[in-house]
Enzyme design. Structure first.
Site: not given
Length: 290
Positions: A39, A160
């Site tokens: 991320s 993510d």
């Protein structure tokens, strides 16, 4: 095998802390032979390995006032709170160009973690991809639940990286990292609470049962990871850099003063522990380039 490695947690806008840590490392010309991020950690790690001082801060803070960076309009019309086209296309290709040449010739291994939406399992990518694909991989790793859409890469639907593997310590160890340095974005003692969004996960991502399961169990796996990291830290087996003050910065923070302070905190925390870290690593474990 890698004598040392750098592990970068995500956290959305809390990644400005990591940016501050890496800014200090770049000033010291300190580069690790192995870097893994998920991320926001993947975003910050890329500019660190392209040796672009100040870029992480600029991309994260200077463009916050851009109408497409974070907006409810994005969320309503594009189902994205963050302007993903702006962040992962227009900025790196035009506004604050990413130095692909320096990034690609670097000898460091760079690993980016993503989550497979169908299986809920972690999928890892090395930096040896074409420039456009690399941006897509980092975009996928940064596509937060409810805030961005999944990204299709090589037949996989990805989101993510922090969902499946929020702090990729085990992956780093599997890849042969002997002395891991971990940059966290929450203060010591922090633990996640069980999410109240279980029904929302199932409704919003009903076509992705693996993702739903990973989201529902993430809090427990994350807390177990933190327990392990703190135990290993006490045993001298990992070195952890974490915020001494987090200024209440949230995942989707828009307060520029808070973000500036958190970035500076990362820089100051890195400076405070740098000598201790290098002694723990030993001379051969950090690459210092002139």
């Amino acid at each position: 095998m890698f004598d040392s490695g750098l592990i970068l947690e995500g956290g959305g806008m809390r990644g400005v802390y990591t940016a501050g840590v890496l800014e200090f490392f770049m000033e010291k010309e300190c580069y690790f032979p192995y870097v893994i991020g998920v991320s926001a950690g993947a975003c910050q790690g890329a500019s660190y390995l392209s040796r672009q001082k100040g870029r992480n801060r600029s991309v994260t803070i200077d463009y916050l006032s851009h109408p497409d960076y974070i907006s409810l309009k994005n969320l309503f019309f594009k189902k994205e709170l963050f302007g993903m086209d702006l962040i992962f296309d227009h900025i790196p290709n035009n506004l604050v160009p990413f130095d692909f040449e320096t990034f690609n010739v670097g000898k460091e291994r760079f690993v980016i973690g993503t989550t497979d939406c169908y299986t809920g399992q972690a999928v890892y990518h090395d930096k040896n991809a074409e420039s456009a694909e690399m941006l897509s991989i980092i975009r996928a790793s940064s596509s937060l639940p409810f805030m961005a859409k999944p990204v299709e890469i090589a037949g996989q639907t990805l989101m993510d990286g922090g969902i499946a593997d929020p702090i990729p310590l085990y992956k780093a160890k599997l890849d042969g990292v002997e002395k891991p340095v971990i940059v966290l974005t929450k203060q010591k003692g922090y633990r996640k609470k069980k999410s109240f969004l279980s029904k929302a996960y199932k409704l919003f991502y009903k076509e992705f049962p693996g993702l739903t399961n990973a989201l529902e169990t993430r809090w427990h796996r994350y807390n177990e990871l933190l327990d392990t990291i703190e135990r290993l830290e006490d045993e001298g087996k990992v070195f952890v850099i974490r915020p001494s003050n987090d200024f209440g910065v949230s995942r989707a923070e828009r307060d520029i003063t808070k973000l500036e302070n958190f970035h500076q905190q990362g820089y100051e925390d890195a400076r405070a522990v740098y000598e201790e870290m290098t002694m723990w690593l030993g001379a051969k474990n950090v690459v210092v380039t002139s």
